[in-house]
Scaffold this motif. Structure first.
Motif, PDB file in Angstrom:
ATOM      1  N   ARG A 189      40.682  33.222  29.977  1.00  0.00           N
ATOM      2  CA  ARG A 189      39.346  33.621  29.520  1.00  0.00           C
ATOM      3  C   ARG A 189      39.394  34.353  28.173  1.00  0.00           C
ATOM      4  O   ARG A 189      38.394  34.398  27.471  1.00  0.00           O
ATOM      5  CB  ARG A 189      38.666  34.481  30.581  1.00  0.00           C
ATOM      6  CG  ARG A 189      38.213  33.670  31.802  1.00  0.00           C
ATOM      7  CD  ARG A 189      37.266  34.461  32.668  1.00  0.00           C
ATOM      8  NE  ARG A 189      36.624  33.614  33.666  1.00  0.00           N
ATOM      9  CZ  ARG A 189      35.667  34.041  34.479  1.00  0.00           C
ATOM     10  NH1 ARG A 189      35.240  35.289  34.404  1.00  0.00           N
ATOM     11  NH2 ARG A 189      35.122  33.225  35.368  1.00  0.00           N
ATOM     12  N   GLN A 203      36.402  40.112  32.287  1.00  0.00           N
ATOM     13  CA  GLN A 203      36.542  38.667  32.172  1.00  0.00           C
ATOM     14  C   GLN A 203      37.649  38.132  33.089  1.00  0.00           C
ATOM     15  O   GLN A 203      37.395  37.260  33.928  1.00  0.00           O
ATOM     16  CB  GLN A 203      36.775  38.268  30.710  1.00  0.00           C
ATOM     17  CG  GLN A 203      35.500  38.152  29.897  1.00  0.00           C
ATOM     18  CD  GLN A 203      34.624  37.014  30.391  1.00  0.00           C
ATOM     19  OE1 GLN A 203      34.995  35.849  30.359  1.00  0.00           O
ATOM     20  NE2 GLN A 203      33.433  37.355  30.876  1.00  0.00           N
ATOM     21  N   THR A 245      30.817  37.674  33.709  1.00  0.00           N
ATOM     22  CA  THR A 245      32.039  37.157  34.329  1.00  0.00           C
ATOM     23  C   THR A 245      31.780  36.475  35.671  1.00  0.00           C
ATOM     24  O   THR A 245      32.495  35.555  36.060  1.00  0.00           O
ATOM     25  CB  THR A 245      33.087  38.275  34.501  1.00  0.00           C
ATOM     26  OG1 THR A 245      34.360  37.694  34.794  1.00  0.00           O
ATOM     27  CG2 THR A 245      32.738  39.246  35.608  1.00  0.00           C
TER      28      THR A 245
END
Length: 488
Positions: free
Chosen positions: A81, A120, A154
């Protein structure tokens, strides 16, 4: 690695849990928090081996040291990510602003705040754990402005997860609020409350510890977890960027490996500072961690006087709203590490029953071995923003609080890492005012600063003002549980 509890064990919960258990169910005995039973050690060879490592490689190496029960394939996917940050090769840029001062910019992710650094990858890991266990979770988040957007980002459309995000109505910047109330994911609910962040966080902690609330969730086959830094899944990722920023100074030849540095951390809930403390204890060469606050300076009182007293303070709204906090959760983990579970429980009970606690003289001296603290007013922060804008560096009001600590608290002439926790775009009217121009609308402030100082406004910020408002709920704090259960 196993995790234990900051206030001791109640005889009902397990005495030790795994990492995955601690992040899925972060509420420990007596309302306490989970902490590693023993921190790993980072020695000279570790730092030398990773002095040129990519950020993701460093993350993997630190997770190996922690020896947590997360599958390698899931960790790799979570760390991927970071590839969506502004520069995948440099997700945490380090900018030199003085000969001995460097700003670690932690806000180059999707919501333009440092919470993306942890949330994240953490969001992916938690969702994957729930999916593998075939369990369903309600993730609760209380936000002073940045945790909320990062949590929603997220977990949006994640499998096996729903999110309830609490924010103080009127207590965030317009951009922070828009990042939350325009979120369209069906698995997320944003709730404004008539109160401040401490009210939101108190409600979150109360629900996390409430057996009746959990029982009601179970009726919908749902379990409860949290995305705030009460969850150690956040903290482990907040250790890493302290190590990375230090190694970046070594890589550039600004320091020699083993040379100590100061860390300056703008602090509200103390998770960022806790990450620095853990890094120091694990072996990172840190002289001291300097805590900067705004005029809600309860952390300054604790670190300089040994007093944590809520009875003589009322929360004040400032131009650095993410630090408008009086109940700082992660201080508890420091107290546990310094003084053990029995003393931590005593201090936390004192705070709950009497609204205050006081360290002994000896305890204060132990605390001050690792920390010092000061605070800045809004006006002092604006002066810093104006000063550095003239030098070509635009910062947000939270970062600006750090420079008083940088200038006044250092006892040695050592290189200093200052942590920038949000991009200026999230607080553009305040930045605009600091630069001599008053505007009423965020859009006008963003445009003026961008044009005058030749700094871009990221697409994800500019687009917010065109999105429809999806979440319009603002309620009294007593109705939070009812509203969440209705959502579930």
């Amino acid at each position: 690695m196993t995790f234990i509890e900051t206030r001791g064990n109640d005889g009902v919960k397990p005495a030790e849990v795994t990492f995955s258990q601690a992040i899925l169910s972060p509420s420990a005995s007596f309302g306490g928090l989970y902490v590693p039973k023993k921190l790993p050690t980072l020695d000279f060879d570790f730092f030398k081996a990773h002095s040129n490592s990519h950020y993701k490689e460093l993350c993997k190496a630190l997770f190996e040291k922690f020896d947590v029960d997360i599958a390698e394939v899931d960790l790799n996917a979570a760390l991927d990510r970071y590839d969506a940050f502004d520069d995948p090769n440099d997700p945490v840029p380090l900018k030199k602003v003085e000969d001995d001062a460097f700003v670690s910019e932690l806000w180059h992710g999707p919501t333009r705040a440092f919470k993306d650094m942890a949330l994240q990858p953490f969001g992916y890991i938690l969702s994957k754990l729930a999916e593998k266990r075939k369990e369903h979770y309600l993730i609760m988040a209380a936000t002073s402005g940045d945790t909320g957007p990062a949590t929603l980002e997220t977990f949006k459309n994640a499998s096996n997860v729903k999110v309830a995000c609490l924010y103080p109505g009127g207590g965030t910047s317009d951009v922070q609020r828009l990042q939350m109330v325009t979120e369209e994911a069906n698995n997320e609910k944003v709730i404004g409350i008539n109160g401040d962040f401490d009210d939101a966080q108190t409600a979150l902690k109360s629900l996390l510890a409430s057996d009746s609330f959990k029982a009601k969730l179970q009726e919908s086959n749902t379990q409860l977890s949290a995305a705030n830094s009460v969850n150690f899944g956040r903290i482990i990722f907040q250790i890493i960027y302290h190590v990375h920023s230090y190694l970046e100074l070594v890589k550039r030849g600004e320091i020699s490996l083993g040379e100590t540095v100061y860390l300056v951390v703008p602090s509200g809930n103390f998770g960022n500072a806790l990450g620095g403390y853990y890094a120091k204890k694990m072996g990172l060469p840190v002289e001291k961690i300097l805590i900067s606050s705004n005029i809600n300076n309860i952390l300054t009182d604790l670190i300089t006087k040994g007093e944590y007293d809520l009875t003589c303070k009322s929360l004040i709204q400032t131009t650095s709203p993410a630090m408008d906090i009086l109940k700082s959760s992660n201080v508890e983990r420091i107290l546990f590490d310094k003084f053990g579970s029995s003393r931590t429980k005593q201090l936390m009970d004192d705070l709950a029953e009497n609204g205050k606690y006081k360290l002994t003289h000896e305890e204060l001296e132990i605390l001050r071995e690792d920390f010092d603290a000061t605070f800045s007013s809004d006006e002092e922060g604006k002066e810093v923003i104006a000063e550095y804008a003239k030098k070509g560096y635009i910062m947000d009001p939270h970062t600006a609080t750090c420079f008083k600590a940088y200038k006044n608290l250092r006892k040695k002439s050592l290189k200093t890492i200052i942590y920038s926790t949000a991009e200026w775009t999230k607080f553009s009217p305040t930045v605009c005012e600091a630069l001599g121009r008053e505007v009423e609308r965020d859009l006008d402030a963003l445009k003026w600063i961008s044009e005058k100082f030749n700094v871009p406004v990221p697409k994800m910020i500019a687009e917010l003002f065109e999105k429809p408002i999806v979440h319009k709920t603002v309620i009294d704090k007593e109705k939070i549980e009812e509203e969440i259960l209705k959502f579930i």
